[in-house]
Design an enzyme around this catalytic site. Sequence first.
Site, PDB file in Angstrom:
ATOM      1  N   CYS A   1       0.843  -1.187   0.000  1.00  0.00           N
ATOM      2  CA  CYS A   1       0.000   0.000   0.000  1.00  0.00           C
ATOM      3  C   CYS A   1       0.886   1.248   0.000  1.00  0.00           C
ATOM      4  O   CYS A   1       1.779   1.377   0.845  1.00  0.00           O
ATOM      5  CB  CYS A   1      -0.920  -0.006   1.222  1.00  0.00           C
ATOM      6  SG  CYS A   1      -1.961   1.462   1.336  1.00  0.00           S
TER       7      CYS A   1
ATOM      8  N   CYS B 216       0.319   3.179   3.532  1.00  0.00           N
ATOM      9  CA  CYS B 216       0.782   2.735   4.857  1.00  0.00           C
ATOM     10  C   CYS B 216       1.824   1.621   4.823  1.00  0.00           C
ATOM     11  O   CYS B 216       2.330   1.233   5.865  1.00  0.00           O
ATOM     12  CB  CYS B 216      -0.412   2.291   5.698  1.00  0.00           C
ATOM     13  SG  CYS B 216      -1.237   0.806   5.081  1.00  0.00           S
TER      14      CYS B 216
ATOM     15  N   CYS C 145      -7.410  -1.044   1.392  1.00  0.00           N
ATOM     16  CA  CYS C 145      -6.377  -1.487   2.330  1.00  0.00           C
ATOM     17  C   CYS C 145      -7.035  -1.522   3.708  1.00  0.00           C
ATOM     18  O   CYS C 145      -7.578  -0.515   4.164  1.00  0.00           O
ATOM     19  CB  CYS C 145      -5.199  -0.523   2.326  1.00  0.00           C
ATOM     20  SG  CYS C 145      -3.975  -0.878   3.613  1.00  0.00           S
TER      21      CYS C 145
ATOM     22  N   CYS D 146      -5.226   1.143   6.432  1.00  0.00           N
ATOM     23  CA  CYS D 146      -5.411   2.599   6.349  1.00  0.00           C
ATOM     24  C   CYS D 146      -6.717   3.013   5.697  1.00  0.00           C
ATOM     25  O   CYS D 146      -7.047   4.193   5.666  1.00  0.00           O
ATOM     26  CB  CYS D 146      -4.229   3.256   5.637  1.00  0.00           C
ATOM     27  SG  CYS D 146      -4.136   2.959   3.863  1.00  0.00           S
TER      28      CYS D 146
ATOM     29  N   CYS E  41      -8.543  -5.466  -9.911  1.00  0.00           N
ATOM     30  CA  CYS E  41      -8.111  -4.433 -10.846  1.00  0.00           C
ATOM     31  C   CYS E  41      -7.671  -3.237 -10.004  1.00  0.00           C
ATOM     32  O   CYS E  41      -8.504  -2.523  -9.442  1.00  0.00           O
ATOM     33  CB  CYS E  41      -9.284  -4.092 -11.762  1.00  0.00           C
ATOM     34  SG  CYS E  41      -8.855  -3.025 -13.127  1.00  0.00           S
TER      35      CYS E  41
END
Length: 128
Positions: A45, A48, A94, A97, A117
Amino acid sequence: MKNKTEQQWRQSLSPQAYHILREKGTEPPFKNEYYNHKKKGKYYCAGCGTLLFDSRHKFDSGTGWPSFYDCAKKGNVSTSIDHSHNMARTEVLCTKCGGHLGHVFDDGPPPTGKRYCINSGSLNFGQD
């Protein structure tokens, strides 16, 4: 991580990453960093640093965005129903976060049949 202010997010992310992760934006197809990326490694990510996807699960969906048929670690990715653009899609987030990553569809390859995607701007890549 979810308790950062929007000002803190703006300061810690590039404008593109902020637009995708915090404003649920989308980058142009075929004009993003990882859609045709072939290196072996892991995708994290951009907000984070949480591990999200592995290159072993990446495939060419022909859509112009990086696509994966599975997550690297199940608990690190969550989903939510997205009713934007006059349609119902499954948004990928995510878990740590809350950042928007992209969408998941049921038209991927075996063994999962899923196509995550994902926007390149929501990811950072690291080699094994």
